[in-house]
Design a protein around this motif. Structure first.
Motif, PDB file in Angstrom:
ATOM      1  N   ALA A  37       0.822  -1.208   0.000  1.00 45.75           N
ATOM      2  CA  ALA A  37       0.000   0.000   0.000  1.00 45.75           C
ATOM      3  C   ALA A  37       0.856   1.258   0.000  1.00 45.75           C
ATOM      4  CB  ALA A  37      -0.932  -0.008   1.212  1.00 45.75           C
ATOM      5  N   VAL A  38       1.997   1.210   0.687  1.00 41.31           N
ATOM      6  CA  VAL A  38       2.910   2.357   0.678  1.00 41.31           C
ATOM      7  C   VAL A  38       3.398   2.628  -0.736  1.00 41.31           C
ATOM      8  CG1 VAL A  38       5.166   3.206   1.446  1.00 41.31           C
ATOM      9  CG2 VAL A  38       3.635   2.089   3.083  1.00 41.31           C
ATOM     10  N   HIS A  39       3.827   1.565  -1.422  1.00 45.24           N
ATOM     11  CA  HIS A  39       4.321   1.752  -2.793  1.00 45.24           C
ATOM     12  C   HIS A  39       3.200   2.226  -3.726  1.00 45.24           C
ATOM     13  CE1 HIS A  39       8.340   0.453  -2.013  1.00 45.24           C
ATOM     14  NE2 HIS A  39       7.971  -0.754  -1.619  1.00 45.24           N
ATOM     15  N   THR A  40       1.984   1.724  -3.529  1.00 42.89           N
ATOM     16  CA  THR A  40       0.853   2.164  -4.347  1.00 42.89           C
ATOM     17  C   THR A  40       0.600   3.652  -4.138  1.00 42.89           C
ATOM     18  OG1 THR A  40      -0.172  -0.025  -4.280  1.00 42.89           O
ATOM     19  CG2 THR A  40      -1.612   1.836  -4.804  1.00 42.89           C
ATOM     20  N   LEU A  41       0.647   4.089  -2.887  1.00 39.30           N
ATOM     21  CA  LEU A  41       0.460   5.506  -2.591  1.00 39.30           C
ATOM     22  C   LEU A  41       1.498   6.360  -3.317  1.00 39.30           C
ATOM     23  CD1 LEU A  41      -0.868   7.790  -0.866  1.00 39.30           C
ATOM     24  CD2 LEU A  41       0.896   7.326   0.843  1.00 39.30           C
ATOM     25  N   PHE A  42       2.756   5.957  -3.241  1.00 35.87           N
ATOM     26  CA  PHE A  42       3.820   6.734  -3.880  1.00 35.87           C
ATOM     27  C   PHE A  42       3.675   6.711  -5.398  1.00 35.87           C
ATOM     28  CE2 PHE A  42       5.383   6.980   0.261  1.00 35.87           C
ATOM     29  CZ  PHE A  42       6.494   7.795   0.315  1.00 35.87           C
ATOM     30  N   ASP A  43       3.253   5.588  -5.963  1.00 36.69           N
ATOM     31  CA  ASP A  43       3.029   5.525  -7.410  1.00 36.69           C
ATOM     32  C   ASP A  43       1.949   6.517  -7.834  1.00 36.69           C
ATOM     33  OD1 ASP A  43       4.937   3.525  -7.661  1.00 36.69           O
ATOM     34  OD2 ASP A  43       3.457   1.888  -7.722  1.00 36.69           O
ATOM     35  N   ARG A  44       0.892   6.623  -7.032  1.00 37.30           N
ATOM     36  CA  ARG A  44      -0.203   7.531  -7.374  1.00 37.30           C
ATOM     37  C   ARG A  44       0.228   8.991  -7.240  1.00 37.30           C
ATOM     38  NH1 ARG A  44      -4.781   3.691  -4.480  1.00 37.30           N
ATOM     39  NH2 ARG A  44      -5.154   2.388  -6.326  1.00 37.30           N
ATOM     40  N   VAL A  45       0.981   9.279  -6.199  1.00 39.22           N
ATOM     41  CA  VAL A  45       1.500  10.638  -6.054  1.00 39.22           C
ATOM     42  C   VAL A  45       2.384  10.983  -7.245  1.00 39.22           C
ATOM     43  CG1 VAL A  45       3.057  12.101  -4.706  1.00 39.22           C
ATOM     44  CG2 VAL A  45       1.320  10.729  -3.544  1.00 39.22           C
ATOM     45  N   ASP A  46       3.256  10.070  -7.622  1.00 41.39           N
ATOM     46  CA  ASP A  46       4.162  10.314  -8.745  1.00 41.39           C
ATOM     47  C   ASP A  46       3.388  10.574 -10.030  1.00 41.39           C
ATOM     48  OD1 ASP A  46       6.845  10.289 -10.034  1.00 41.39           O
ATOM     49  OD2 ASP A  46       6.096   8.453 -10.968  1.00 41.39           O
ATOM     50  N   ALA A  47       2.317   9.808 -10.247  1.00 39.62           N
ATOM     51  CA  ALA A  47       1.527   9.966 -11.471  1.00 39.62           C
ATOM     52  C   ALA A  47       0.819  11.312 -11.529  1.00 39.62           C
ATOM     53  CB  ALA A  47       0.494   8.840 -11.567  1.00 39.62           C
ATOM     54  N   MET A  48       0.595  11.919 -10.372  1.00 35.00           N
ATOM     55  CA  MET A  48      -0.118  13.207 -10.306  1.00 35.00           C
ATOM     56  C   MET A  48       0.842  14.384 -10.144  1.00 35.00           C
ATOM     57  SD  MET A  48      -3.485  12.759 -10.441  1.00 35.00           S
ATOM     58  CE  MET A  48      -4.369  13.938  -9.418  1.00 35.00           C
ATOM     59  N   SER A  49       2.140  14.128 -10.225  1.00 40.80           N
ATOM     60  CA  SER A  49       3.136  15.167  -9.913  1.00 40.80           C
ATOM     61  C   SER A  49       3.901  15.609 -11.144  1.00 40.80           C
ATOM     62  CB  SER A  49       4.128  14.646  -8.873  1.00 40.80           C
ATOM     63  OG  SER A  49       3.493  14.408  -7.638  1.00 40.80           O
ATOM     64  N   ALA A  50       3.861  16.902 -11.416  1.00 47.08           N
ATOM     65  CA  ALA A  50       4.684  17.487 -12.471  1.00 47.08           C
ATOM     66  C   ALA A  50       6.120  17.648 -11.960  1.00 47.08           C
ATOM     67  CB  ALA A  50       4.118  18.844 -12.870  1.00 47.08           C
ATOM     68  N   PRO A  51       7.089  17.776 -12.874  1.00 49.81           N
ATOM     69  CA  PRO A  51       8.458  18.077 -12.445  1.00 49.81           C
ATOM     70  C   PRO A  51       8.483  19.312 -11.545  1.00 49.81           C
ATOM     71  CG  PRO A  51       8.431  17.491 -14.765  1.00 49.81           C
ATOM     72  CD  PRO A  51       6.991  17.597 -14.340  1.00 49.81           C
ATOM     73  N   GLY A  52       9.335  19.257 -10.521  1.00 46.34           N
ATOM     74  CA  GLY A  52       9.404  20.348  -9.560  1.00 46.34           C
ATOM     75  C   GLY A  52       8.524  20.133  -8.340  1.00 46.34           C
ATOM     76  N   SER A  53       7.729  19.052  -8.361  1.00 41.93           N
ATOM     77  CA  SER A  53       6.883  18.750  -7.206  1.00 41.93           C
ATOM     78  C   SER A  53       7.723  18.294  -6.023  1.00 41.93           C
ATOM     79  CB  SER A  53       5.859  17.655  -7.559  1.00 41.93           C
ATOM     80  OG  SER A  53       4.915  18.128  -8.505  1.00 41.93           O
ATOM     81  N   VAL A  54       7.166  18.447  -4.831  1.00 46.50           N
ATOM     82  CA  VAL A  54       7.849  18.097  -3.584  1.00 46.50           C
ATOM     83  C   VAL A  54       6.970  17.120  -2.814  1.00 46.50           C
ATOM     84  CG1 VAL A  54       8.722  18.987  -1.377  1.00 46.50           C
ATOM     85  CG2 VAL A  54       9.006  20.330  -3.474  1.00 46.50           C
ATOM     86  N   LEU A  55       7.587  16.060  -2.298  1.00 45.68           N
ATOM     87  CA  LEU A  55       6.875  15.074  -1.480  1.00 45.68           C
ATOM     88  C   LEU A  55       7.528  15.019  -0.106  1.00 45.68           C
ATOM     89  CD1 LEU A  55       4.931  12.750  -0.911  1.00 45.68           C
ATOM     90  CD2 LEU A  55       6.459  11.225  -2.197  1.00 45.68           C
ATOM     91  N   LEU A  56       6.744  15.311   0.920  1.00 43.44           N
ATOM     92  CA  LEU A  56       7.217  15.311   2.298  1.00 43.44           C
ATOM     93  C   LEU A  56       6.573  14.126   3.017  1.00 43.44           C
ATOM     94  CD1 LEU A  56       6.527  19.110   2.972  1.00 43.44           C
ATOM     95  CD2 LEU A  56       8.670  18.101   2.157  1.00 43.44           C
ATOM     96  N   TYR A  57       7.380  13.325   3.714  1.00 48.42           N
ATOM     97  CA  TYR A  57       6.812  12.182   4.429  1.00 48.42           C
ATOM     98  C   TYR A  57       7.706  11.781   5.590  1.00 48.42           C
ATOM     99  CZ  TYR A  57       9.962   9.426   1.308  1.00 48.42           C
ATOM    100  OH  TYR A  57      11.041   8.921   0.606  1.00 48.42           O
ATOM    101  N   ASP A  58       7.079  11.192   6.602  1.00 49.40           N
ATOM    102  CA  ASP A  58       7.847  10.658   7.724  1.00 49.40           C
ATOM    103  C   ASP A  58       7.676   9.145   7.779  1.00 49.40           C
ATOM    104  OD1 ASP A  58       5.328  10.429   9.589  1.00 49.40           O
ATOM    105  OD2 ASP A  58       5.430  12.557   9.087  1.00 49.40           O
ATOM    106  N   VAL A  59       8.719   8.484   8.264  1.00 48.58           N
ATOM    107  CA  VAL A  59       8.773   7.030   8.267  1.00 48.58           C
ATOM    108  C   VAL A  59       9.336   6.550   9.605  1.00 48.58           C
ATOM    109  CG1 VAL A  59       9.728   4.977   7.140  1.00 48.58           C
ATOM    110  CG2 VAL A  59       9.216   6.991   5.771  1.00 48.58           C
ATOM    111  N   VAL A  60       8.736   5.504  10.140  1.00 50.50           N
ATOM    112  CA  VAL A  60       9.307   4.828  11.309  1.00 50.50           C
ATOM    113  C   VAL A  60      10.402   3.893  10.812  1.00 50.50           C
ATOM    114  CG1 VAL A  60       8.846   3.258  13.232  1.00 50.50           C
ATOM    115  CG2 VAL A  60       7.111   4.934  12.537  1.00 50.50           C
TER     116      VAL A  60
END
Length: 280
Positions: free
Chosen positions: A176-199
């Motif tokens: 599910a984590v990888h699916t989330l990131f794939d979807r964000v990537d598909a909706m992101s133009a160059p120059g986009s920023v992704l902020l996330y925290d991980v345990v």
């Protein structure tokens, strides 16, 4: 983010948003507060305050410090990113009040995605408040493909966006984590920023976190995911990634309980903040 939603688990994760609001309200009452959230007390409600009392009794204040530090860290990161990007998407926004409390640059649009009942509850509680940006709250099932709903708004995937996944990834399984990131990537133009925290996986498996894990599992929101290679979640998609050990800002803010250890030292229990950028 998978294809098999669990409504009970969803409700339990939604309840953690009340706990986060209660922690932010408590921090806002301190004279040496790191931030001020004038909406947190109302958003937390009696349920959030009770959850905070139980958390402090069960696990002490270490887990609450993590939320205080990440709130301050992501406040600053969001405002830095929006000096040149005017679309912000908060994934699983919960009872976050940043749309109402941060000094957003003129023209910023903040999109919040969460379960419909969470969005409805928050919208009702904040009905008399005015957002400090253009604010669009979307009630969506984040276990499904939410990208169509976001596209139906004024969000423009052809322009850069800032994404925040705060306090979310530990509740998902790895797929599910990888699916989330794939979807964000598909909706992101160059120059986009992704902020996330991980345990960190070392921390997730550590005895020192056992009480927190047991408490979250009892509440119906078990922690499922951790990794000590958090940058790879975004670099596998071609994004650059800047990784920070939470202890570093935590100590700088005067809110941490262990010294920072260099990232290249293996086997250290830690959490991570990641600021990733899609190359232009």
């Amino acid at each position: 983010m998978g294809d098999t939603p669990n409504p009970d688990a969803g409700r339990a994760v939604a309840d953690t948003g009340l706990l986060v609001a209660a922690i932010r309200a408590a921090e806002s009452r301190r004279e040496d507060r790191l931030f001020e959230d004038p909406f947190a007390e109302k958003l937390a409600g009696e349920t959030g305050r009770r959850m905070l009392e139980e958390a402090l009794a069960t696990t002490g204040d270490k887990s609450t410090l993590q939320i205080v530090v990440r709130t301050k860290f992501w406040d600053e990161a969001l405002l830095r990113a929006t000096t040149h990007v005017d679309q912000v998407v908060l994934l699983a926004a919960g009872m976050d009040a940043r749309a109402f409390r941060l000094a957003w640059p003129a023209g910023t649009v903040v999109y919040e995605l969460d379960q419909p009942e969470v969005i409805a509850a928050k919208s009702g509680l904040l009905a008399d408040a005015s957002p400090r940006c253009r604010w669009t709250a979307l009630g969506v099932d984040l276990t499904r493909d939410w990208t169509t709903a976001l596209r139906s708004t004024t969000f423009d995937p052809a322009r850069p966006a800032v994404w925040l996944a705060e306090g979310l990834l530990q509740y998902l399984d790895e797929t599910a984590v990888h699916t989330l990131f794939d979807r964000v990537d598909a909706m992101s133009a160059p120059g986009s920023v992704l902020l996330y925290d991980v345990v960190g996986k070392t921390l997730l498996d550590a005895a020192m976190l056992a009480a927190v894990r047991e408490s979250m599992a009892r509440s119906g929101a078990p922690w499922r995911f951790g990794t000590d290679a958090p940058g790879e979640l975004s670099t596998r998609l071609g994004w650059s990634a800047n990784v920070t050990d939470i202890a570093e800002p935590g100590n700088a803010y005067g809110r941490w309980f262990t010294p920072a250890v260099p990232l290249d030292v293996p086997g250290v229990p830690r959490g991570y903040f990641v600021e990733a950028t899609k190359p232009g």
